[in-house]
Design a protein around this motif. Structure first.
Motif, PDB file in Angstrom:
ATOM      1  N   MET A   1       0.851  -1.194   0.000  1.00  0.00           N
ATOM      2  CA  MET A   1       0.000   0.000   0.000  1.00  0.00           C
ATOM      3  C   MET A   1       0.884   1.240   0.000  1.00  0.00           C
ATOM      4  N   ASP A   2       0.547   2.158  -0.850  1.00  0.00           N
ATOM      5  CA  ASP A   2       1.291   3.404  -0.874  1.00  0.00           C
ATOM      6  C   ASP A   2       0.367   4.501  -0.388  1.00  0.00           C
ATOM      7  N   ASN A 141      -5.412  -8.380  -2.582  1.00  0.00           N
ATOM      8  CA  ASN A 141      -4.368  -9.371  -2.278  1.00  0.00           C
ATOM      9  C   ASN A 141      -2.990  -8.724  -2.347  1.00  0.00           C
ATOM     10  N   ASP A 142      -2.213  -8.893  -1.279  1.00  0.00           N
ATOM     11  CA  ASP A 142      -0.859  -8.325  -1.257  1.00  0.00           C
ATOM     12  C   ASP A 142       0.150  -9.469  -1.148  1.00  0.00           C
ATOM     13  N   PHE A 143       0.562  -9.842   0.067  1.00  0.00           N
ATOM     14  CA  PHE A 143       1.536 -10.932   0.214  1.00  0.00           C
ATOM     15  C   PHE A 143       0.974 -12.240  -0.343  1.00  0.00           C
ATOM     16  N   ASN A 262      -3.122  -6.098   6.509  1.00  0.00           N
ATOM     17  CA  ASN A 262      -1.993  -7.026   6.377  1.00  0.00           C
ATOM     18  C   ASN A 262      -1.383  -6.889   5.000  1.00  0.00           C
ATOM     19  N   CYS A 263      -0.165  -6.387   4.978  1.00  0.00           N
ATOM     20  CA  CYS A 263       0.471  -5.987   3.732  1.00  0.00           C
ATOM     21  C   CYS A 263       1.310  -7.144   3.199  1.00  0.00           C
ATOM     22  N   SER A 264       2.602  -7.113   3.442  1.00  0.00           N
ATOM     23  CA  SER A 264       3.404  -8.252   3.014  1.00  0.00           C
ATOM     24  C   SER A 264       3.610  -9.183   4.213  1.00  0.00           C
ATOM     25  N   HIS A 355       4.241  -2.622  10.307  1.00  0.00           N
ATOM     26  CA  HIS A 355       5.050  -3.689   9.708  1.00  0.00           C
ATOM     27  C   HIS A 355       4.692  -3.859   8.237  1.00  0.00           C
ATOM     28  N   GLU A 356       5.707  -3.842   7.394  1.00  0.00           N
ATOM     29  CA  GLU A 356       5.479  -4.129   5.984  1.00  0.00           C
ATOM     30  C   GLU A 356       5.561  -5.630   5.726  1.00  0.00           C
ATOM     31  N   ALA A 357       6.616  -6.246   6.246  1.00  0.00           N
ATOM     32  CA  ALA A 357       6.901  -7.642   5.925  1.00  0.00           C
ATOM     33  C   ALA A 357       7.638  -8.265   7.100  1.00  0.00           C
ATOM     34  N   PRO A 461      10.704   1.966   4.571  1.00  0.00           N
ATOM     35  CA  PRO A 461      11.081   0.559   4.423  1.00  0.00           C
ATOM     36  C   PRO A 461       9.882  -0.306   4.034  1.00  0.00           C
ATOM     37  N   GLU A 462       9.967  -0.924   2.867  1.00  0.00           N
ATOM     38  CA  GLU A 462       8.929  -1.866   2.435  1.00  0.00           C
ATOM     39  C   GLU A 462       9.441  -3.279   2.693  1.00  0.00           C
ATOM     40  N   ASP A 463       9.443  -4.113   1.662  1.00  0.00           N
ATOM     41  CA  ASP A 463       9.787  -5.516   1.881  1.00  0.00           C
ATOM     42  C   ASP A 463      11.249  -5.683   2.287  1.00  0.00           C
ATOM     43  N   PRO A 550      10.233   0.570  -5.786  1.00  0.00           N
ATOM     44  CA  PRO A 550      10.233  -0.854  -5.448  1.00  0.00           C
ATOM     45  C   PRO A 550       9.470  -1.095  -4.150  1.00  0.00           C
ATOM     46  N   ASP A 551       8.774  -2.224  -4.078  1.00  0.00           N
ATOM     47  CA  ASP A 551       7.948  -2.507  -2.890  1.00  0.00           C
ATOM     48  C   ASP A 551       8.186  -3.949  -2.450  1.00  0.00           C
ATOM     49  N   ASN A 552       7.414  -4.892  -2.992  1.00  0.00           N
ATOM     50  CA  ASN A 552       7.610  -6.296  -2.602  1.00  0.00           C
ATOM     51  C   ASN A 552       8.685  -6.923  -3.479  1.00  0.00           C
ATOM     52  N   VAL A 553       9.471  -7.814  -2.912  1.00  0.00           N
ATOM     53  CA  VAL A 553      10.493  -8.499  -3.703  1.00  0.00           C
ATOM     54  C   VAL A 553      10.506  -9.990  -3.383  1.00  0.00           C
ATOM     55  N   ALA A 604      -3.522  -0.324 -10.918  1.00  0.00           N
ATOM     56  CA  ALA A 604      -3.190  -1.408  -9.989  1.00  0.00           C
ATOM     57  C   ALA A 604      -1.794  -1.225  -9.416  1.00  0.00           C
ATOM     58  N   GLU A 605      -1.539  -1.958  -8.356  1.00  0.00           N
ATOM     59  CA  GLU A 605      -0.219  -2.064  -7.729  1.00  0.00           C
ATOM     60  C   GLU A 605       0.220  -3.512  -7.861  1.00  0.00           C
ATOM     61  N   MET A 606       1.523  -3.718  -7.977  1.00  0.00           N
ATOM     62  CA  MET A 606       2.057  -5.079  -8.120  1.00  0.00           C
ATOM     63  C   MET A 606       2.470  -5.607  -6.758  1.00  0.00           C
TER      64      MET A 606
HETATM   65 CA    CA Z   1       3.885  -2.852   0.178  1.00  0.00          CA
END
Ligand code: CA
Ligand code: FEO
Ligand code: CA
Length: 676
Positions: A1-2, A141-143, A262-264, A355-357, A461-463, A550-553, A604-606
């Motif tokens: 989420m941004d 849907n995220d993680f 709940n994000c990643s 918490h991101e991940a 800080p994301e993932d 960059p977000d999730n990896v 959309a977001e990836m």
């Molecule tokens: Ca994220």
């Protein structure tokens, strides 16, 4: 989420002045910019001229190319010795559907509203109910996590997919709501609709199988499960039972209904799913008095968020009526996907923040380290070192490893070292006199504790992901448009950082539990051909190969990095392309070379991404199609999506069917490994 621009994503006209949820770190902790500024001169720092001096030792040697502003100072990298990822790139662009590299299939696996729990009705967007939604796949849907079946196997073609449902976009979920200023919209969000939203949050476990090369999910699997904002969850660890965790619903402070935003997340070696509660402030409204014990902490976390009107119908989301309910969100939640009757557990030992991940590294001696970041502008990177060791032969003994240990926050020094500072009651400033009477208070107010320790303020800080091949830890920093020139530092080197960057932490001797490590920057997002961005990719990165935010990896078995982006409303300014997945080389001559692999539909977001154990499938999650910045898309110019008129009806493209967040399974047409 941004959520950097608006208190509520995907909704343009809504904000209450001065209630941005991000950038709420008011401390005057010195940024490293001040430290190095004293050494090198602030003007040089502001102009990014340190690349040829101090920073060249910090940035990886082959990652220094292409940044027009710094190329002259960077050493010339050798030409690549072999082709990188063999796929033909997807092109930058934006349209109503998704795109994947030539030679690959990208098939919809499961969509918002699809039946998950046996007995769930088929999705009917005109007849939604909370009861139906609580049995159907949730929203956004995220993680995505892959738990092989059977338990303990490495099966590449049968698994439980563990998926977070981060939040809801009611203007395109429900008829007649539309896009409007938040308060006006709240007036149309009845209790029935609010309860559907609550049922669309949380997570899903679904059994999936690959048959003749194609993935399907089994709506009748006994493993399938929905977790919502109402599911009973246990509170474990040092904060369980503390006075600050007690409410009228739960006088024991040991159980809470639901998980939020709940994000990643991450998966553990013992087969559990870690789900990270991120922007939980958004679900609460109401205020406490300035002298209330929670007041300072709530302010630091951006309360009240007022993104949802649940507090109108449920007192627990009104901090005035139930001031401690807010303390029961913002945790890492551990879920056993193999037992659908198990009670999820909030792990308070890992601290409370956005918490991101949460990604684990397990040492040779079984020491368990969990990395986790706090996604807000100027917030921190953390790690947790468990007291008990992992036992690969005894799953039961591992199930509560995350209940007890030491939480640390990162201080990144300009000499390319990291110092991990313990958040332990009684140590340093974390004393009763300073407002931390016990360890539970340190953890509940982890941001305040980390402020007191002087942690380094980061660019969101994301993932965080550990490279299993090299042991290096990727810390993804998505952007920070509030960083001023005088606030830049070695690890956050750009003011008005609209494009983000990726940092590597290199643990000393591979020991993730050590309190010292080194760091360097892998790449800086943005267009490397535009000197104003200060971007850094490998010189051979094409005009489609660079990315922003960059977000999730994910890391594949070869140690290559797959980066999903989230530019939010600012996609047009940041890159001009829709979000997607880019594959990045991490080692050797090609380090920092990036190629575009997948592109999402407009708005959309990836999210995801997640590999099967054999790297032959990449699952990606397309979140909130038709929302972010659709007014900047030429075919939808100036308009915002509603249920009645969305920018895209992906993935069904049927009249009256709204856009649906969906998980997509990507496979190679020849059945081979992704990216080879
Ligand atoms: Ca994220
Ligand atoms: Fe939900 Fe930080 O992204
Ligand atoms: Ca990840």
């Amino acid at each position: 989420m941004d959520s950097r621009d608006l208190p509520r994503k995907g909704t343009k006209y809504l904000t209450f002045e001065g209630r941005e949820d991000i950038g709420s770190n008011p401390t005057d902790n010195p940024t490293m910019g001040e430290v190095i500024g004293a050494r090198f001169g602030r003007r040089d720092l502001m102009r990014g001229m340190l690349a040829g001096t101090a920073l060249s030792a910090i940035v990886g040697p082959a990652a220094l190319l292409s940044s027009a502003g710094e190329a002259e100072a960077a050493p010339k990298a050798p030409k690549p010795t072999k082709a990188a990822f063999s796929f033909q790139e997807v092109q930058h662009g934006v349209d109503e559907t998704h795109h994947v590299a030539t030679g690959y299939d990208a098939d919809i696996l499961i969509r918002w509203g699809d039946p998950v729990v046996p007995g769930a009705p088929a999705f009917d967007p005109l007849k939604q109910t909370a009861a139906a939604q609580s049995k159907q796949f949730g929203y956004n849907n995220d993680f995505v996590g892959y738990a092989p079946l059977p338990l303990g196997s490495k099966s590449p073609d049968r698994a439980l997919l563990c998926v977070n449902h981060e939040y809801t976009d009611e203007e395109i979920m429900f008829p007649g709501v539309g896009v409007e200023q938040q308060k006006a919209k709240f007036a149309r969000l009845t209790k029935d609709l609010a309860d559907i939203e609550m049922a669309a949050h949380g997570g899903s476990v679904v059994e999936i199988r690959k048959v003749r090369g194609k993935w399907t999910y089994d709506p009748n699997s006994k493993f399938n499960r929905r977790i919502t904002a109402e599911t009973e969850i246990a509170i474990t660890g040092p904060a369980a039972g503390h006075a600050l965790m007690k409410t009228s619903y739960d006088p024991t402070g040991t159980r809470v209904r639901g998980m939020l935003n709940n994000c990643s997340g991450g998966m553990t070696p013992w087969g559990t799913w870690l789900s990270a509660e991120e922007n939980f402030n958004g679900y609460f409204w109401g205020q406490v008095a300035d002298d209330h014990p929670n007041a300072k902490s709530l302010k630091r976390l951006g309360f009240p968020g007022e993104w949802y009107n649940w507090g109108q119908y449920h007192d627990r989301f009104d901090v005035n009526k139930e001031p401690n309910e807010a303390n029961r969100f913002g945790w890492i939640v551990e879920i056993d996907p193999y037992d659908p009757t198990s009670t999820p557990k909030k792990r308070t030992a890992l601290g409370r923040f956005k918490h991101e991940a949460c990604q684990l590294a397990v040492g040779k001696d079984g020491t368990v380290v969990a990395y986790t970041g706090d996604d807000e502008r100027f917030d921190y990177v953390y790690k947790f070192v468990a007291s008990r060791k992992y036992n690969p032969k005894n799953r039961t003994a591992n199930m509560d490893i995350l209940a007890d240990g030491t939480l640390y926050v990162a201080k990144f020094h300009p000499n390319a070292t990291v110092e991990w500072l313990p958040l332990v009651h009684g140590q340093g400033p974390l004393t009763a006199e300073k407002g931390f009477p016990d360890q539970a208070t340190v953890l509940i107010n982890a941001r305040l504790a980390a402020d007191a320790l002087g942690a380094t303020k980061m660019d969101r800080p994301e993932d965080i992901e550990v490279n299993p091949k090299t042991g290096r830890v990727y810390v993804v920093l998505t952007n920070n448009n509030k960083r001023k020139p005088e606030q830049v530092d070695a690890i956050n080197p750009r003011p008005d950082n609209q494009w983000g960057h990726i940092v590597e932490i290199i643990p000393a001797n591979g020991d993730h539990a050590a309190t010292k490590a080194e760091w360097q920057i892998l790449l800086r997002g943005g267009n490397p051909k535009d000197p104003a961005t200060g971007a850094q990719f490998h010189a051979d990165t094409s005009e489609n190969g660079w990315f922003a935010c960059p977000d999730n990896v994910a890391v594949d078995n070869r140690g290559r990095l797959w980066v999903a982006t989230d530019q939010g409303e600012a996609w047009n300014k940041a890159s001009g392309t829709a979000d997607g997945v880019w594959a990045v080389e991490t080692e050797g001559d090609l380090r920092g070379l990036s190629k575009m692999f997948f592109r999402v539909p407009v708005g959309a977001e990836m999210c995801g991404p997640c590999f099967t154990t054999d790297d032959k499938t990449l699952f990606v999650a397309v979140q909130h199609p038709a929302t972010d910045g659709v007014d900047q898309w030429e075919k939808f110019k100036g308009k915002l999506s509603s249920f009645e008129d969305p920018a895209t009806r992906w993935p069904d493209f049927k009249p009256n069917m709204p856009p649906r967040p969906s998980v997509v399974a990507i496979t190679k047409k020849d059945g081979g490994v992704i990216g080879l």
